[in-house]
Design a protein around this motif. Structure first.
Motif, PDB file in Angstrom:
ATOM      1  N   ALA A   1      45.814  84.913  28.429  1.00 29.94           N
ATOM      2  CA  ALA A   1      46.567  83.996  29.287  1.00 29.94           C
ATOM      3  C   ALA A   1      46.022  82.580  29.095  1.00 29.94           C
ATOM      4  N   ARG A   2      46.898  81.638  29.070  1.00 31.34           N
ATOM      5  CA  ARG A   2      46.506  80.230  28.937  1.00 31.34           C
ATOM      6  C   ARG A   2      46.949  79.499  30.197  1.00 31.34           C
ATOM      7  N   TYR A   3      46.086  78.636  30.679  1.00 27.07           N
ATOM      8  CA  TYR A   3      46.383  77.879  31.885  1.00 27.07           C
ATOM      9  C   TYR A   3      46.210  76.400  31.592  1.00 27.07           C
ATOM     10  N   ASP A   4      46.984  75.607  32.264  1.00 27.27           N
ATOM     11  CA  ASP A   4      46.883  74.163  32.129  1.00 27.27           C
ATOM     12  C   ASP A   4      45.867  73.643  33.142  1.00 27.27           C
TER      13      ASP A   4
ATOM     14  N   ASP B   1      43.432  74.142  38.167  1.00 27.98           N
ATOM     15  CA  ASP B   1      44.403  74.199  39.269  1.00 27.98           C
ATOM     16  C   ASP B   1      45.469  75.257  39.004  1.00 27.98           C
ATOM     17  N   ALA B   2      45.905  75.381  37.752  1.00 20.76           N
ATOM     18  CA  ALA B   2      46.883  76.412  37.399  1.00 20.76           C
ATOM     19  C   ALA B   2      46.268  77.800  37.493  1.00 20.76           C
ATOM     20  N   LEU B   3      45.015  77.930  37.086  1.00 21.24           N
ATOM     21  CA  LEU B   3      44.308  79.204  37.207  1.00 21.24           C
ATOM     22  C   LEU B   3      44.215  79.619  38.671  1.00 21.24           C
TER      23      LEU B   3
ATOM     24  N   ASP C   1      47.622  80.660  40.060  1.00 24.83           N
ATOM     25  CA  ASP C   1      47.973  82.000  39.595  1.00 24.83           C
ATOM     26  C   ASP C   1      47.250  83.064  40.417  1.00 24.83           C
TER      27      ASP C   1
ATOM     28  N   SER D   1      48.709  83.392  43.831  1.00 25.03           N
ATOM     29  CA  SER D   1      50.051  83.978  43.871  1.00 25.03           C
ATOM     30  C   SER D   1      49.997  85.481  44.136  1.00 25.03           C
TER      31      SER D   1
END
Length: 144
Positions: free
Chosen positions: A11-14, A17-19, A22, A25
């Motif tokens: 998985a790649r995150y920007d 903050d995106a990690l 996720d 969620s």
């Protein structure tokens, strides 16, 4: 001749903050007041403070009369995985684990990691210990 399937791409995150988004969620995060209510009225609930000792010494701790356990972040998965030789006696797939850090960021990642291990009732406390203390929940050792 057999061919191996390519490994799935990680998985790649920007960014972090995106990690964090996720991880959150998958969590039903709760307020300090809701966490306190669960601790005093529902069985099979454990508050787990993952903050390092130095931070707990400065900021204070959750009152010891509550079902709170200190398990620093670096060993959390080993202590709560029911399959681990290093597991705590409390470790169970059915256990409700409420993870607490200082401000509610690291705890989200930690609770999501517990859920990945099959501890489906794990979540974290919104705002962490700082919010717990600000909401007037029971604490000990708070600096003046």
């Amino acid at each position: 001749m057999s061919t191996l399937a390519p490994a799935p791409a990680p998985a790649r995150y920007d960014g972090v903050d995106a990690l964090l988004a996720d991880a959150r969620s998958r969590l039903d995060r709760i307020s300090p007041r809701a966490a306190f209510q669960e601790l005093v009225t529902v069985g099979q609930v454990l508050l787990v403070d993952i903050r390092p000792a130095a931070q707990r010494a400065i900021e204070g701790e959750v009152a010891a009369w509550l079902p709170v356990l200190v398990v620093e972040r670096n060993v959390l998965e080993w202590r709560f995985d029911p399959r681990s030789d290093a597991r705590l006696p409390e470790a169970s797939y059915d256990l409700r684990v409420l993870v607490l850090c200082q401000e509610g960021y690291t705890s989200s990642l930690a609770a999501d990691a517990l859920r990945s291990l099959g501890i489906d009732r794990a979540t974290d406390v919104v705002g962490g210990f700082a919010a717990w203390r600000a909401a007037g929940m029971p604490v000990a050792g708070v600096a003046a």
